[in-house]
Design a protein around this motif. Sequence first.
Motif, mmCIF file in Angstrom:
data_model
loop_
_atom_site.group_PDB
_atom_site.id
_atom_site.type_symbol
_atom_site.label_atom_id
_atom_site.label_comp_id
_atom_site.label_asym_id
_atom_site.label_seq_id
_atom_site.Cartn_x
_atom_site.Cartn_y
_atom_site.Cartn_z
ATOM 1 N N GLU A 9 24.097 9.721 -56.823
ATOM 2 C CA GLU A 9 24.297 10.264 -55.476
ATOM 3 C C GLU A 9 23.590 9.382 -54.454
ATOM 4 O O GLU A 9 22.453 8.952 -54.649
ATOM 5 C CB GLU A 9 23.762 11.700 -55.402
ATOM 6 N N GLY A 10 24.275 9.114 -53.362
ATOM 7 C CA GLY A 10 23.727 8.266 -52.312
ATOM 8 C C GLY A 10 23.991 6.795 -52.520
ATOM 9 O O GLY A 10 23.608 5.963 -51.690
ATOM 10 N N LYS A 11 24.660 6.414 -53.635
ATOM 11 C CA LYS A 11 24.962 5.009 -53.903
ATOM 12 C C LYS A 11 26.419 4.684 -53.587
ATOM 13 O O LYS A 11 27.285 5.560 -53.607
ATOM 14 C CB LYS A 11 24.690 4.669 -55.372
ATOM 15 N N MET A 12 26.653 3.407 -53.315
ATOM 16 C CA MET A 12 28.027 2.931 -53.207
ATOM 17 C C MET A 12 28.538 2.680 -54.619
ATOM 18 O O MET A 12 27.843 2.089 -55.442
ATOM 19 C CB MET A 12 28.101 1.648 -52.381
ATOM 20 N N LEU B 15 33.508 14.187 -58.940
ATOM 21 C CA LEU B 15 34.566 13.257 -59.300
ATOM 22 C C LEU B 15 34.489 12.848 -60.769
ATOM 23 O O LEU B 15 35.517 12.729 -61.444
ATOM 24 C CB LEU B 15 34.475 12.005 -58.422
ATOM 25 N N LEU B 16 33.256 12.653 -61.281
ATOM 26 C CA LEU B 16 33.092 12.063 -62.606
ATOM 27 C C LEU B 16 32.640 13.044 -63.685
ATOM 28 O O LEU B 16 32.595 12.677 -64.863
ATOM 29 C CB LEU B 16 32.082 10.911 -62.541
ATOM 30 N N SER B 17 32.320 14.275 -63.313
ATOM 31 C CA SER B 17 31.782 15.226 -64.294
ATOM 32 C C SER B 17 32.859 16.184 -64.801
ATOM 33 O O SER B 17 33.868 16.438 -64.139
ATOM 34 C CB SER B 17 30.644 16.055 -63.678
ATOM 35 N N ALA C 87 28.782 6.076 -50.212
ATOM 36 C CA ALA C 87 27.880 7.137 -50.639
ATOM 37 C C ALA C 87 28.369 8.526 -50.231
ATOM 38 O O ALA C 87 27.964 9.533 -50.822
ATOM 39 C CB ALA C 87 26.483 6.894 -50.060
ATOM 40 N N ASN C 88 29.246 8.596 -49.239
ATOM 41 C CA ASN C 88 29.770 9.878 -48.763
ATOM 42 C C ASN C 88 31.119 10.242 -49.395
ATOM 43 O O ASN C 88 31.746 11.225 -48.995
ATOM 44 C CB ASN C 88 29.916 9.843 -47.238
ATOM 45 N N GLY C 89 31.553 9.441 -50.347
ATOM 46 C CA GLY C 89 32.817 9.742 -51.012
ATOM 47 C C GLY C 89 34.037 9.210 -50.289
ATOM 48 O O GLY C 89 35.165 9.557 -50.642
ATOM 49 N N LYS C 90 33.841 8.329 -49.320
ATOM 50 C CA LYS C 90 34.966 7.747 -48.597
ATOM 51 C C LYS C 90 35.442 6.485 -49.316
ATOM 52 O O LYS C 90 34.638 5.643 -49.713
ATOM 53 C CB LYS C 90 34.544 7.392 -47.173
ATOM 54 N N VAL C 91 36.771 6.370 -49.483
ATOM 55 C CA VAL C 91 37.343 5.182 -50.122
ATOM 56 C C VAL C 91 37.383 4.052 -49.100
ATOM 57 O O VAL C 91 38.115 4.109 -48.114
ATOM 58 C CB VAL C 91 38.760 5.464 -50.667
ATOM 59 N N LEU C 92 36.575 3.027 -49.330
ATOM 60 C CA LEU C 92 36.458 1.921 -48.378
ATOM 61 C C LEU C 92 37.538 0.859 -48.568
ATOM 62 O O LEU C 92 38.001 0.254 -47.607
ATOM 63 C CB LEU C 92 35.078 1.262 -48.500
ATOM 64 N N ASN C 93 37.885 0.618 -49.817
ATOM 65 C CA ASN C 93 38.805 -0.493 -50.081
ATOM 66 C C ASN C 93 39.436 -0.297 -51.462
ATOM 67 O O ASN C 93 38.739 -0.048 -52.436
ATOM 68 C CB ASN C 93 38.049 -1.829 -50.042
ATOM 69 N N VAL D 177 37.136 11.157 -51.699
ATOM 70 C CA VAL D 177 37.204 11.764 -53.032
ATOM 71 C C VAL D 177 36.083 12.778 -53.250
ATOM 72 O O VAL D 177 35.930 13.306 -54.349
ATOM 73 C CB VAL D 177 37.133 10.679 -54.118
ATOM 74 N N GLY D 178 35.298 13.044 -52.215
ATOM 75 C CA GLY D 178 34.216 14.002 -52.346
ATOM 76 C C GLY D 178 32.993 13.415 -53.021
ATOM 77 O O GLY D 178 32.859 12.203 -53.159
#
Length: 583
Positions: free
Chosen positions: A39-42, A16-18, A131-137, A10-11
């Motif tokens: 930024e940098g957080k899960m 995404l949120l702004s 943290a990289n915008g990848k959807v994990l689950n 999702v980038g």
Amino acid sequence: MILEVAPEEVGDIVSLLSTDESNFLIRNNGDKVAIGSLEGKMIALYFAVTWNPRCRPFTLRLIEVYNELSSQDNNFEIIFVSDVNISKDTFDWHFLGMPWLAIPFSDTTVKKKLKEIFQERRRPALVIIDANGKVLNTEGVQAVRGYGAESYPFTVEKISELREEAENAKKDQTLRSLLVSSSRDYLIANDRSKVSVSNLEGKTVALYFPCNTNYYCAAHAKFDQVLAEIYRKLKEIGESFEVVLVSLKDEECSYNSVIEKMPWLAFPFNDKSCDKLFCYFGLWGQKYKCSTVILIGSDGKTMDVDLIELTKKYGFEAWEAFPFSQEKLLELSEKAKIESESQTLESLLVSGDLDYVINGKKGLKVLVKELVGKTILLQFGYIWNDAHVIYQGYCWGEDQVDYLHKLIEEYYKIKNVDTNFEVIFVPEEYDKDDKYDNGVDSFDEILSRIPWLTLPFDDERSGFLNRRFKIRGEPSQLIVIGPTGRTITNDAMKLLMIHGADAYPFTEEKLKELEHRNKEMPERWPKKIRHDHLHKGGKHALLLIRCYSTYRCDGCQEIGHNWSYCCITCDFDLHPKCALWWW
């Protein structure tokens, strides 16, 4: 699946949120938090709605996990995404107890964007993004429910690893591994006393996962009654049997009301082992649908026996299969077969001095022996506080009224053809502790409305017959007893609604004859017609279709079956007799 379609990435979280108007999130005290600080957080996006009964207990579970992860200084944050259709007061009330961030109530643009991106359909939903915008689950709810903080970072791989560990644990499963935790080695009784798990060693234990919906469930209530009877019987004769309630009630007052009524043991309120057991036995999909019982043998291993299905089949008599071994199950099956083959009307309706039924309108006694040799239809139901006959199940509406009218209509038709036919109303057992049960006054009013026979009020035979025929909440169940006293069918309700009085005497031969007739008659009918008078000036054609359930005719407003002239576009149905009266 929680999400129908989910993007792999999702980038960055800021994009995404702004929006141009908003670049912040909020806490429940009103503080604003810059989106850039994430930024940098899960991130976990939490989609929830206040009216959904699934959301509140999961929110409480998620709070526990969030606080535990926060204490470990993990780089993790949750963001509440509220529904766009709720009010500001509702949003504030729901968000008040959440320790994490939220999309501001007024920021509908971002909430709509997130809904469009993730196409979420089920609530609650928890989407995990690294943290990289990848959807994990996209199934974070399942991870949190089953494994809590242990499932962090909530990846599919981590969940698979935990599931594999659980499967391996099943190989070495013991009663203690199921019931004992690091902080507790006891269960509680209904008087709140603690009972050591060691007292259950060597016993057959039923783990009872009740239906957790907030709505009344007649089938669940019936099973509760039957299980309690079985439990007391096995205790009375000294068998090594115990039931343990595994409840997910999220409000202590609700939990306490359940505990006070139960005769068995339970996990303490809000015990985390309950969540783990739901996950361990793969029951999350059933949590809000139905009750489940898992039997644990005296060796601590899971038994391949469905106690609920066993009670559906045998009712209270299921206790005779204890300890539910294959040999005992076979014995019970053979016994039931013998009883069925030797069944007579008198064996069903006579108990000691109770050898009669009553004529509802006249209040006269009719001896059971006078009914021997007739075809008898047993009508099961209960009395409600508005003095209507309410049939097994919790629904009361237009269709139920139609059913009663239909039954009365077909009753007279059959009686005109064969006087050796009778219906007997079998009320549910009277609950003297139920403050909403109207008792004898309502029963007397019922008798004035039905034209057939009935068992007397609060008659012990009602309970016996309800158990004998496994009446457990199925709507409007009608049992047909043939002239020999043997059961012909348990599904007369459906047959009457479909075929009416033509279904009498409900035998296989009669049903085959009706099936043959129903196949032959439509061959002479047109496959397509237009009906200028009844259907919008004939705008759409009506197609002849075979119906496998009942419908309401839009012409005469009566129940239809077998065949319909149907307009699928308009959801319009006509009886063939209404559609073809001019043809």
